[in-house]
Write an enzyme that holds these catalytic residues in place. Structure first.
Site, PDB file in Angstrom:
ATOM      1  N   LYS A   1      35.561  33.928  47.454  1.00 55.30           N
ATOM      2  CA  LYS A   1      35.514  33.128  46.194  1.00 55.30           C
ATOM      3  C   LYS A   1      36.413  32.321  45.847  1.00 55.30           C
ATOM      4  O   LYS A   1      37.527  32.471  46.335  1.00 55.30           O
ATOM      5  CB  LYS A   1      35.416  34.238  45.041  1.00 55.30           C
ATOM      6  CG  LYS A   1      34.250  35.071  44.834  1.00 55.30           C
ATOM      7  CD  LYS A   1      34.386  35.803  43.783  1.00 55.30           C
ATOM      8  CE  LYS A   1      33.861  37.219  43.825  1.00 55.30           C
ATOM      9  NZ  LYS A   1      34.446  38.161  42.441  1.00 55.30           N
TER      10      LYS A   1
ATOM     11  N   ASN B   1      40.181  33.442  46.851  1.00 60.49           N
ATOM     12  CA  ASN B   1      40.108  34.917  46.733  1.00 60.49           C
ATOM     13  C   ASN B   1      39.174  35.717  47.728  1.00 60.49           C
ATOM     14  O   ASN B   1      38.096  35.617  47.718  1.00 60.49           O
ATOM     15  CB  ASN B   1      39.390  35.285  45.152  1.00 60.49           C
ATOM     16  CG  ASN B   1      39.339  36.804  44.683  1.00 60.49           C
ATOM     17  OD1 ASN B   1      39.633  37.690  45.956  1.00 60.49           O
ATOM     18  ND2 ASN B   1      38.986  37.069  43.809  1.00 60.49           N
TER      19      ASN B   1
ATOM     20  N   HIS C   1      43.619  45.902  41.115  1.00 58.81           N
ATOM     21  CA  HIS C   1      43.097  45.284  39.896  1.00 58.81           C
ATOM     22  C   HIS C   1      44.373  44.783  38.914  1.00 58.81           C
ATOM     23  O   HIS C   1      43.778  44.645  37.771  1.00 58.81           O
ATOM     24  CB  HIS C   1      42.053  46.197  39.245  1.00 58.81           C
ATOM     25  CG  HIS C   1      40.772  46.522  39.919  1.00 58.81           C
ATOM     26  ND1 HIS C   1      40.169  47.604  39.773  1.00 58.81           N
ATOM     27  CD2 HIS C   1      40.256  45.821  40.811  1.00 58.81           C
ATOM     28  CE1 HIS C   1      38.651  47.463  40.369  1.00 58.81           C
ATOM     29  NE2 HIS C   1      38.990  46.343  40.948  1.00 58.81           N
TER      30      HIS C   1
ATOM     31  N   ARG D   1      32.179  53.902  45.698  1.00 55.42           N
ATOM     32  CA  ARG D   1      33.429  54.913  45.960  1.00 55.42           C
ATOM     33  C   ARG D   1      33.392  56.068  45.230  1.00 55.42           C
ATOM     34  O   ARG D   1      33.021  55.896  43.853  1.00 55.42           O
ATOM     35  CB  ARG D   1      34.804  54.019  46.045  1.00 55.42           C
ATOM     36  CG  ARG D   1      35.087  53.163  46.958  1.00 55.42           C
ATOM     37  CD  ARG D   1      36.069  52.182  46.793  1.00 55.42           C
ATOM     38  NE  ARG D   1      35.699  50.747  46.221  1.00 55.42           N
ATOM     39  CZ  ARG D   1      36.303  49.921  46.078  1.00 55.42           C
ATOM     40  NH1 ARG D   1      37.569  50.189  45.747  1.00 55.42           N
ATOM     41  NH2 ARG D   1      36.034  48.621  45.707  1.00 55.42           N
TER      42      ARG D   1
ATOM     43  N   ARG E   1      44.715  35.220  46.245  1.00 54.33           N
ATOM     44  CA  ARG E   1      44.792  36.518  45.823  1.00 54.33           C
ATOM     45  C   ARG E   1      45.046  37.412  46.857  1.00 54.33           C
ATOM     46  O   ARG E   1      44.473  37.287  48.057  1.00 54.33           O
ATOM     47  CB  ARG E   1      43.467  36.908  45.350  1.00 54.33           C
ATOM     48  CG  ARG E   1      43.336  38.378  44.932  1.00 54.33           C
ATOM     49  CD  ARG E   1      42.096  38.684  44.432  1.00 54.33           C
ATOM     50  NE  ARG E   1      41.876  40.192  44.061  1.00 54.33           N
ATOM     51  CZ  ARG E   1      41.008  40.885  44.373  1.00 54.33           C
ATOM     52  NH1 ARG E   1      39.972  40.573  44.544  1.00 54.33           N
ATOM     53  NH2 ARG E   1      40.946  42.223  43.876  1.00 54.33           N
TER      54      ARG E   1
ATOM     55  N   GLU F   1      39.668  36.586  37.071  1.00 55.28           N
ATOM     56  CA  GLU F   1      40.905  36.760  38.150  1.00 55.28           C
ATOM     57  C   GLU F   1      41.403  35.212  38.622  1.00 55.28           C
ATOM     58  O   GLU F   1      42.656  34.934  38.566  1.00 55.28           O
ATOM     59  CB  GLU F   1      40.930  37.769  39.187  1.00 55.28           C
ATOM     60  CG  GLU F   1      40.565  39.071  38.947  1.00 55.28           C
ATOM     61  CD  GLU F   1      39.790  40.119  39.902  1.00 55.28           C
ATOM     62  OE1 GLU F   1      38.861  39.728  40.258  1.00 55.28           O
ATOM     63  OE2 GLU F   1      40.571  40.963  40.317  1.00 55.28           O
TER      64      GLU F   1
END
Ligand code: ADP
Length: 594
Positions: A14, A7, A152, A213, A63, A361
């Site tokens: 990760k 990922n 997401h 953000r 991912r 995830e």
């Protein structure tokens, strides 16, 4: 079967190695990576493969943040997939290039292992058009691919699945709002298993308040800042992506823990940051409940969603009207045990369940990677064969005997796809006021009502005006005279132009997300004359086999010649008239009658 999941984030890598039972054999992460100084993504990848040297790896899942509208499911990686990911790099410059780096690296190191891309956008790819469309000039939007993609998706889908398991109900019977609240944050309306709305849009900047953000901002403000001369595109990007959100509001940190501490100490800006964050999230829950016409559960996940009881409590304030009853004690004491996936924090009698799910995830990516690399077919929307029906008639016993002689029975020439239906050897002639059409096929078995189905072109030839009707609805339709070898019959009514329709079984209907009697539109793409057929009637019955029926005029209009093939996609018309793309299927023509 060990699956490695990689990922790559904008500044992190990760990774986790899972065995076939989704147990983690090894995992790790590298953070604060940068392309100019210090450790790079490539350094991190080198380290990770050194670390994993002693492990067997059988498949690799990556991912990929942005798959645009090209991917609706996890996909085995080949050159086409790589170039598509490359193409979407411009829209996700902080993510896709690193995913590509990892993909190329693993391909080089393990040329024989399957690589699978699991996309953050895929779960949202079937959002209804009304939700994915921005109300700006349609041509501009089309030219620049300006639509809501959502992100997401892996986390929202995973959290929704865990919630459904807990509720012991199939996901496709539930309306959920999932809140992924981490450094990046987004909300998703998961309606009957599909993403029906999500707060991140064309980029991951829209929607909820995030660590750094801004989420939703009036676009007019941005134009104003540009006009002021104080900001250009680069500094505006920095402002909105890196110096806004919790960080910009609080002036303290992007980390909620620091802000909660400061707020407790009486810091006004910290308190404001928390309030704005909670208010925005609450607003989205209400909006999504309205968009879905109701809600069964709210699911929290992500660093903040999993850990901040006070933020969850704030977000859920005022949602009693939806049937949300938070159990304050359970909320405060909720800790997801290490081997657990979730905790429930609503009162037992709460109409809406509130569930905290530990985001995972990597596990979701491993699961999908294993599924795909084990050769399991991706849950595809069923393929829809098209049958082109030439003019034909269904006859009653009485009419059949009048045409072919007393005691005559239809003789089967060849079976049709729908059970017990067949094309007969017998033919009749249609006699209209203007002209006749000979040798029209009779279909069996005999029915209780006479029905003659012709195309518009046939009507002109015959000199009659037949209504477009669903099969079986012949009352008040056009008259026609039938001629057989043993006699002729004048039908007062029975001539129709059949309404195009799709036969399907309940399982197909479930997969397409449609119901019996729905009207959908079906587009036949890829041929010389791409065409979208509107007003296609859906007919669902256990005994039906999936097949769309159109007449010869319709087939000709789309240039669907005998044996032709092309892409077919089914669009389902939303309740408010938007067209929702459901999937694609190959077109193959099947002769229904001559
Ligand atoms: P990312 O999106 O980078 O994966 P995470 O999902 O790890 O981020 O979420 C990070 C956020 O979770 C941070 O704002 C952090 O402050 C918050 N968080 C983590 N633990 C707690 C906690 N115990 N209380 C409040 N906030 C927490």
């Amino acid at each position: 079967m060990n699956t490695l999941v990689i990922n790559c984030g904008s500044s992190s890598v990760k990774y986790a190695l899972f065995d076939a039972n989704e147990l983690v054999l090894h995992k790790g992460k590298r953070e604060r990576l940068s392309s100019d100084e210090g450790k790079s993504h490539q350094d991190a990848l080198n380290e990770l493969f050194n670390e994993l040297d002693s492990f067997d790896i059988h498949a690799i899942g990556h991912r990929v943040v942005h798959g645009g509208d090209a991917f609706r499911a996890p996909t085995p990686i080949d050159d086409t997939v790589i170039s598509a990911i490359e193409q979407w790099s411009a829209a996700a410059p902080m993510h896709n290039p690193y995913a590509l780096m990892a993909i190329r690296d693993t391909q080089k190191r393990f040329p024989s292992l399957p690589n699978v891309a699991v996309f953050d956008t895929a779960f949202h790819a079937r959002m209804p058009r009304r939700a994915s469309t921005y109300a700006i000039d349609h041509d501009v939007a089309t030219r620049h691919n300006i639509r809501r993609f959502g992100f997401h998706g892996i986390s929202h889908e995973y959290a929704a699945g865990v919630a459904a398991n807990f509720l012991k109900r199939p996901l496709d019977t539930l309306r959920l709002v999932t809140l992924h609240l981490g450094n990046g944050a987004s909300a998703c309306a998961v309606e009957y298993g599909r993403s029906a709305e999500t707060s991140m849009g064309n980029t991951p900047l829209e929607g909820l308040v995030m660590g750094t953000r801004s989420g939703d901002v009036d676009a007019g403000v941005l134009m104003g800042l540009l006009q002021s001369g104080e900001y250009d595109v680069t500094s505006l990007n920095k402002l909105l992506n890196h110096n806004s959100g919790l960080k910009g509001l609080s002036g303290i940190s992007n980390d909620l823990r620091d802000i909660e501490q400061a707020a407790a100490d009486g810091n006004d800006r910290a308190q404001m940051a928390i309030n704005v964050f909670a208010h925005r999230a609450r607003k989205y829950v209400g909006a999504y409940a309205a968009a879905m016409g109701g809600i069964d559960a709210i699911v929290f996940t992500g660093g903040i969603g999993e850990n901040s009881a006070s933020m969850r409590e704030r977000i859920l304030q005022r949602l009693e009207f939806l049937g949300v009853q938070l159990d304050l004690d359970r909320n405060r004491s909720s800790k997801i045990a290490n081997d657990e996936e979730y905790a429930v924090i609503s009162e037992p009698h709460s109409r809406v369940d509130v569930i905290v799910v530990k985001t995972n995830e990597e596990r979701m990516i491993a699961r999908e990677t294993l599924r795909i690399s084990a050769g399991e077919k991706i849950a595809e929307v069923p393929r829809i064969p098209i049958a082109v029906s030439a003019r034909h008639c269904h006859l009653t016993k009485e009419t059949f005997e009048a045409l072919f002689g007393a005691g005559a029975e239809p003789t089967m020439d060849k079976p049709l796809l729908q059970p017990r239906q067949f094309a007969c050897k017998e033919r009749v002639n249609l006699i209209g006021p203007r002209n006749r059409i000979d040798n029209v096929r009779v279909l069996g078995p005999l029915r209780s009502v006479d029905q003659v189905e012709v195309a518009r072109t046939d009507e002109f030839r015959l000199g009659v005006d037949a209504p477009v009707r669903d099969s079986g609805k012949v009352a008040g339709s056009a008259p026609i005279t039938l001629e057989g070898p043993q006699g002729s019959v004048k039908l007062k009514e029975g001539l129709i132009c059949a309404r195009r329709h799709i036969h399907m079984q309940p399982e197909d209907a479930r997969q397409f997300g449609v119901k019996d009697k729905d009207e959908v539109s079906v587009s036949v793409l890829g041929g010389e004359r791409s065409l979208i057929f509107g007003d296609v009637l859906v007919r669902v019955k256990d005994s039906y086999l999936l097949e769309m029926h159109i007449d010869t005029d319709e087939a000709n209009a789309a240039e669907l010649g005998r044996g032709a093939s092309g892409g077919l996609s089914i669009d389902d018309i939303d309740d408010d008239g938007g067209v929702k793309q459901l999937g694609e299927a190959a077109y193959h023509q099947r002769e229904k009658s001559t």
